[in-house]
Write an enzyme that holds these catalytic residues in place. Structure first.
Site, PDB file in Angstrom:
ATOM      1  N   THR A   1      36.430  44.347  46.832  1.00 15.05           N
ATOM      2  CA  THR A   1      36.285  44.226  45.460  1.00 15.05           C
ATOM      3  C   THR A   1      35.121  42.992  45.670  1.00 15.05           C
ATOM      4  O   THR A   1      35.305  42.089  46.100  1.00 15.05           O
ATOM      5  CB  THR A   1      37.277  43.694  44.625  1.00 15.05           C
ATOM      6  OG1 THR A   1      38.553  44.679  44.651  1.00 15.05           O
ATOM      7  CG2 THR A   1      37.058  43.482  43.255  1.00 15.05           C
TER       8      THR A   1
ATOM      9  N   LYS B   1      40.323  35.269  43.334  1.00 13.59           N
ATOM     10  CA  LYS B   1      39.212  35.583  43.988  1.00 13.59           C
ATOM     11  C   LYS B   1      38.551  36.671  43.014  1.00 13.59           C
ATOM     12  O   LYS B   1      37.089  36.448  42.565  1.00 13.59           O
ATOM     13  CB  LYS B   1      39.283  35.962  45.153  1.00 13.59           C
ATOM     14  CG  LYS B   1      38.054  36.415  46.057  1.00 13.59           C
ATOM     15  CD  LYS B   1      37.528  37.845  45.801  1.00 13.59           C
ATOM     16  CE  LYS B   1      38.430  38.976  46.560  1.00 13.59           C
ATOM     17  NZ  LYS B   1      37.898  40.327  46.441  1.00 13.59           N
TER      18      LYS B   1
ATOM     19  N   LYS C   1      36.203  47.847  38.618  1.00 16.79           N
ATOM     20  CA  LYS C   1      37.155  47.183  39.328  1.00 16.79           C
ATOM     21  C   LYS C   1      37.405  45.801  38.718  1.00 16.79           C
ATOM     22  O   LYS C   1      38.614  45.378  38.291  1.00 16.79           O
ATOM     23  CB  LYS C   1      37.215  47.137  40.750  1.00 16.79           C
ATOM     24  CG  LYS C   1      38.037  46.373  41.373  1.00 16.79           C
ATOM     25  CD  LYS C   1      39.599  46.813  41.289  1.00 16.79           C
ATOM     26  CE  LYS C   1      40.660  46.116  42.082  1.00 16.79           C
ATOM     27  NZ  LYS C   1      40.666  45.942  43.527  1.00 16.79           N
TER      28      LYS C   1
END
Lengths: 299, 299
Positions: free
Chosen positions: A101, A244, A176
């Site tokens: 990601t 994150k 995502k």
């Protein structure tokens, strides 16, 4: 099946990468793997994978090179590093598939640099956690050229169930991030509903039973609600990993000039969870942060 | 079945009340109805219900009196008003069941006042919209004494599928507010994910397809996501009704001293939707508010 003739490289054998690579191997593809910590390659070596000592070497032996690392800088390093990076070994006509990601600009940069060598790039982040990775049931969201998607598909199908071509380069990363917007806010919603119910003296299990099947229902409610009620913070997905991803979302929203007030709030509260030392717990630990708002005292 | 011997009264034949009352009648209970606007009683009269001209008279003929109105003041009026209210007609040993979404203190006050006459009160708000009401598939969240719940259950079962006794008086209202916390934040999450995808130039349908089946999945995503994409704001549930419920939640959270940051934000944005004249559109109109943050200009 023509897919089986493809030789596959895999870089990054973490919690997600290891079972994903295992599924590729089990499906009959020849597999060359690299991992920074070499001990993690052993189960795959025993199962028939070739182990090499750089991403470049994994790429040199492969038609499709998959990487699965943590964050944008790691992707840059693994793909673009001089001498050791995938770009140094990969052969013309190959496809590099990044399942990490990362930020949308990573796709732009990687596809540009690889393109100079006649190599394609697909951004193909996954969702479904380590359980989904083990079961080969991941969702895979892919950005890049349709013909590259079609060529890589037989390999992706060994790892995932829902495999969607979302658009051109970067679209997989963006989708995502959409996934994480939804995950983070839905998770916060569960924490707030439970915090409210608990303070009102309601049996939390009755509440979950009453609302889960209707318009309030969500994967987060059904799967993490019971864990919050049980004070079970064992990680399915680390707070720090979601944080994150929300930081990447924040940066992309900034670049795109898209105000996301709920996502920004969720990011703030997951940052509080990390600050309160819940970073390596499951994302359901946001419940402790929300409950803590009732009683936190600065000493 | 002993349940069929119960005589039922129904007060408030709105979008929800009318189909709910119809299901009670079809299940074979004798039914007496009251509605402020008398024309709405006609379909039920044609189907065999007795129509009366006050809540008190509906109560006088009934063992179980159900009301289904809009907000806390309406519940107080219908249940407690001198001369015309349910309390003026209801007989000892009966049960009053309120299916409205109201503040927890309404349950306290109504059960106190009715208790003086030997009458029980159940707070029993419903979820599932007019489609769920028509199909007899509502979720019903009930607060009050277990023995009253058990007695009312045969009637509730004609209206709903998931019928949960959530706890003592007020617990039903609280659980419905939990439902609305989840609904509002999950709906906002969908709006933000779509706003982000759209600004990034992603095909929104591909995004929905890629993320709906996993950890990001929710009823709101599956049901309202496609409506947002299609710019279809026809109401399933009015913005103004959800906003009303969020105001009740806000008051209850204030009383209970429970900070709910995400819910407060959702309330603010649904208030913006109402301010922007989307109050009688479906809750998916929050998408227009979120997108509007990108371009709103104060002239």
């Amino acid at each position: 099946m023509s897919g089986h003739k493809l030789r596959v490289g895999f870089v990054g054998l973490g919690i997600m990468g290891q079972p994903m690579a295992g599924n590729i191997l089990r499906a009959g593809f020849s597999l060359t793997v690299y991992n920074r910590t070499i001990s993690r390659t052993e189960p795959l070596k025993d199962a028939g994978a070739v182990v090499v000592d750089s991403p470049a070497k994994a790429a040199a032996e492969s038609d499709i090179v998959i990487c699965c690392v943590s964050d944008s800088p790691d992707v840059y390093h693994v793909v673009l590093a001089e001498k050791t990076g995938i770009i140094s070994g990969v052969r013309k006509g190959s496809i590099v598939v990044d399942c990490s990601t990362a930020a949308p600009e990573v796709a732009t940069k990687c596809s540009q640099e690889l393109g100079k060598k006649g190599v394609s790039f697909l951004d193909a982040p996954v969702s479904g956690g380590d359980a989904g990775a083990k079961a080969g049931m991941l969702s895979i969201m892919v950005g890049g050229r349709k013909e590259d998607f079609d060529r890589a598909r037989p390999v992706l199908e060994t790892m995932g169930k829902t495999i969607v071509h979302c658009g051109s380069s970067g679209a997989g990363y963006i989708v995502k991030l959409c996934n994480q917007i939804l995950v983070s806010m839905n998770c916060l919603a569960v924490a707030e509903a439970l915090s409210f119910a608990q303070k009102a003296g309601i049996d939390s299990k009755a509440m979950l039973q009453a609302v889960s099947g209707g318009a309030a229902g969500s994967w987060q409610l059904s799967n993490l609600g019971p864990k919050m009620v049980a004070d079970d913070y064992a990680p399915g997905f680390f707070v720090d990993y979601l944080l994150k991803d929300l930081c990447i979302t924040h940066g992309a929203a900034q670049d795109l000039k898209v105000p996301l007030p709920g996502t920004a709030l969720a990011e703030t509260l997951f940052r509080a969870a990390s600050a309160q030392s819940f970073g390596r717990e499951g994302t359901q630990a946001i419940y402790k942060v929300v409950r803590g708002l009732q009683r936190q005292q600065v000493s």
